[in-house]
Write an enzyme that holds these catalytic residues in place. Structure first.
Site, PDB file in Angstrom:
ATOM      1  N   GLY D 130       0.779  -1.131  -0.135  1.00 40.86           N
ATOM      2  CA  GLY D 130       0.033  -0.080  -0.108  1.00 40.86           C
ATOM      3  C   GLY D 130       0.877   1.107  -0.042  1.00 40.86           C
ATOM      4  CB  CYS D 131       0.269   4.710  -1.227  1.00 37.21           C
ATOM      5  SG  CYS D 131      -1.506   5.059  -0.464  1.00 37.21           S
ATOM      6  CE1 TYR D 132      -1.717   7.999   3.849  1.00 35.54           C
ATOM      7  CE2 TYR D 132      -3.494   6.370   3.238  1.00 35.54           C
ATOM      8  CZ  TYR D 132      -3.184   7.717   3.663  1.00 35.54           C
ATOM      9  OH  TYR D 132      -3.951   8.683   3.616  1.00 35.54           O
TER      10      TYR D 132
END
Lengths: 322, 322, 322, 322
Positions: D130-132
């Site tokens: 995921g980006c986070y």
């Protein structure tokens, strides 16, 4: 590899030129002269160049470094150009000047690449067009073969980088975000440039030009409306546009449900163009990146033409990033 | 009607004060002094005041005009305040100063209205808090009755008007749009202000403060995280917040699916606050308008308290417009 | 106090109407009907109404509640209007309809307040104008006394709330930010509305209308260019504009260095207008808030006229907040 | 040349993957499958791909086309992945899956390239992070060699493309512009992913994670604060970060006056990272493009590792365009 230097390297158009030249396969980036930032890393001033390995050089560096066969992009004011360009030409250096100084000067080629290719190819000095004139002329010059329209209205919308990087209240985020307004209502310096090259292209007409600031960093949309005194031949006009841009890599003629969009050209040297004819009115819409085809992109395209490279060299990544 | 003058009327916070005072039912707007813009219409500089009938007055106008019973908002630099405020006080004028000069000075009341009401009511000079301290202290002071947390992290996001209206490259639209970054990593002047009034409120703790610029003209969101060395009593903490703000008109305690939002407070004097307790961590989120509760709104609220008006006078249109 | 209900209360224009009516000194806000959001707090959907004490009511609520002497703003689709408005009129209720349904219907007064005041005053049903027609007609109708221009070009730029609050890809932040483009090139439904009321005002002319989406939430700028076949009398035209709007509280005629600006009208019912005559071309620029004078603001102004209140009632806070 | 197909090609991350693969010198772009847009040109949906010569293919196309030696980026939902990925693996195709489905699955390599290179090199299936988690883990994993901090606060700010391209009210321009707010306060699905790989990296600690939406299309800034129970050794920590990223082409360690900035990474696969140690607190700030290093860029980097190309292949234009 040809060496290209940038004089006056601290503005938005100059930084975009550095970005393009940095990735150019046939050009070595030389000296980046900036009186105000000498010694500093270019990446400290432009986040998008954070990892580029360049520092701003001291005043005089370009003149010292530039030798026969080199080229220079001059990106300063008209006063700067008056001082620097002749000295560069005297050393046998090719120059593309981004200021307005030489745009009316017969000693320079006017750098609207698609329309002045052969002059540019032989020039030592190219006067790079203004951003508004680039979009307006790309949109209107194919009409020049027709009878002159009675009037041309040019309603233009520009991102704020067109106003430069010198800090002024009117360019602050808190002023530009959430607003749109026209400016230069009593005369913008780009209007005579547009008229000069429309007339030069054979279209003797009067224009009304209204530039606007819109909440964009980059990008420009120009709507031009040519009002004729009788219905015009839509097929002939569409054919003229198709002919004008058939062999060009950067001008995209749109039709049907496709509409020119700033988002489709930002970060590129592309121009999107669409013509609609209805009765006696021809509407042309043109989208460019004011820092791309409207400044640094076209400057590099002109360098390519001057140096004998294909137009697309170093500009071919024509899928935008925004 | 009390007359209120504004000294240093050319910045964003001052213009917001003018907007609020213009509509205030118990205040007459007096002189608007601005050395840089004297004689010009305020509406020529601030579109949102286009139809307001005021002009900037010359240097010295406030001192000349201000008489016993008047009040002044001083909106200049600390140096300006050092020069002007004592002269105003000497004439028997009440002053709310927006600079940082008096925020640590026992001669002034610290203008965090919800926490310093009685001092403000009796003060001749109120030091209006900084925008970050306003949001951080509204969020953290209700915790002061607990054992001190081991550490407090304050991660703050501010619109660019917080940097003022003096043109600088970092505040240009083309720099702020499309970016977020932290700043002041080695020390922001608001950090000691926050620490001073946390300690003054009884919370002896160390804080880490990181301010960020976000692409907003107005508005501020502050996330504060208090890390305790053991699990804390959620019910007691929620009760402390409810108690602290039960009788206040501008602080809105949110819960459930409601989350503080800058869009809900822009243009108002409101603060939205939400507390979540999980184990040993208390997270408080506070949204204010940096020009509203973080500057001009709170200044007018403080004037109301000083002058004996209800807090909401002239600020009661607490439905935002954005 | 007159009771005003809002039917179809979940869009941007309806929410703006709620904001205005909430603060209106002579109107009590009645039922807010929304099929999709019934039972929910309006503040959960519109941050700027977070602290407003209203909930959406169930289908049928307005018809149940509306009695003789009440008024209703209907803010649904044309289909909704076809179903609801006749039933409301049958109960003796005054209606201002925001849809396009009745804009060509002689049974309704066309709600361009400054030009249709006496009809509106006597109407039971007002068809509130579209946002583009409002700006275009305010700008062009004063020209109607002249000989008809040969052609009129209308180049319009609108914030995205004009496209409504129903989620569609084209209205997403990631699509709108960083872009400008024209749309509706083969015909926008507002074009016949503009032509209808230009002709009705006495200006028999053809128009070219190009709407654009710009990266704004609210606000609209319309540039209209009237091209005559000979030079026109600038003094006469300026006098016509001055005469047309001399007695109106919301239309501000600008001149000199003042230029219409969206930032100056957002959040208000104001229109900024500027006329420049050069030879055979009259350029008119008009800025309004598409949700203010272009929708909810004008709806409330029309209610004021219908109910016998001064135009400015509840709209007088004509200093913008943005 | 290896053929790479994209399954579920109509979202933002998929379009970014298409842009990158289109320019990749060692990869041929194969089939772009999209059930919702089949037959349409990708450039009609994504302005930045206007001139790319691709159309969306019909359901089933990727399975039909993918052969031994090919690779596929799957960019659909978890449900899509559950259905499609096993069938692709069964044909001997390499897969990089952008959904969350396999991020906790030992059958897949976790695609945080800088930390899992050898597993990725041998994997048939890579679960792209995921980006986070990408930003948080790049920032925190170098700390894992230290004693565990008492608590870690992660305050994250993301552009709205992180919420996908399916239209929803919360992603509309008029909702996102002018606002900042936190979300997912009671639990975001990325929190367990961050914790899983912090623990897997050897850092047993509790985290508080607060994601925010900010008015950006692309880009993400993550501030992580590790709170230790005693002062830590700044030199040792800085050395750990230098060691961790010394040989990596995309992670840029900043210091001194350089501060991670979203504008410096948008459009690239770069991550900017900065560590500041003060007493018992380590603050790490990480900027990435959520569609670049946070999604499509890292997916292409993982493909490069799986296929034996240098990491930078097709990603080396590491001067941003924004």
């Amino acid at each position: 590899m040809t060496r290209v230097h940038v004089w006056g390297a601290s503005g938005y158009a100059a930084a975009e030129a550095v970005r393009l030249l940095h990735a150019h396969p046939a050009i070595d980036l030389g000296v980046l002269e900036s009186a105000s930032h000498m010694g500093e890393r270019i990446g400290d001033h432009f986040p998008l160049l954070r990892c580029a390995p360049y520092r701003f050089d001291a005043p005089g560096s370009v003149l010292d470094a530039a030798g026969e066969g080199d080229a220079v992009i001059t990106a300063g004011s008209e006063e700067d150009a008056r001082r620097v360009v002749p000295a560069l030409l005297a050393r046998g250096v090719r120059v593309v000047d981004l200021s307005a100084l030489y745009r009316f000067d017969p000693a320079a080629a006017y750098g609207l690449t698609e329309w002045r290719r052969s002059e540019i190819a032989q020039a030592r000095l190219v006067a790079n067009p203004g951003c508004y004139p680039t979009a307006a002329l790309l949109g209107l010059l194919p009409l020049a073969g027709q009878d002159a329209p009675q009037h041309v209205v040019i309603d233009a919308k520009s991102g704020i980088t067109g106003a430069g990087r010198s800090p002024r209240v009117g360019s602050l985020f808190a002023e530009v975000a959430g607003d749109i307004h026209a400016y230069g209502l009593t005369g913008h310096r780009h209007q005579p440039e547009i008229e000069r090259y429309l007339h030069g292209g054979g279209m003797e007409t009067r224009i009304t030009f209204t530039p606007h600031v819109v909440p964009l960093a980059r990008g420009m949309l120009v709507d031009a409306y040519a009002i004729f005194d009788r219905a015009v031949d839509a097929g002939a006009i569409e054919a003229a546009y198709a002919r004008a841009y058939a062999a060009t890599p950067f001008v995209r003629l749109l039709a049907g449900h496709e509409i020119p969009s700033v988002a489709a050209v930002v970060g590129t040297n592309d121009a999107e163009l669409r013509v609609d004819v209805r009765g006696a009115v021809v509407r042309v819409i043109c989208a460019i990146d004011n820092l791309g085809k409207g400044a640094a992109g076209q400057a590099v395209q002109n360098l390519n033409v001057m140096l004998g490279f294909p137009d697309e060299t170093g500009l071919s990544a024509n899928v935008a990033v925004a």
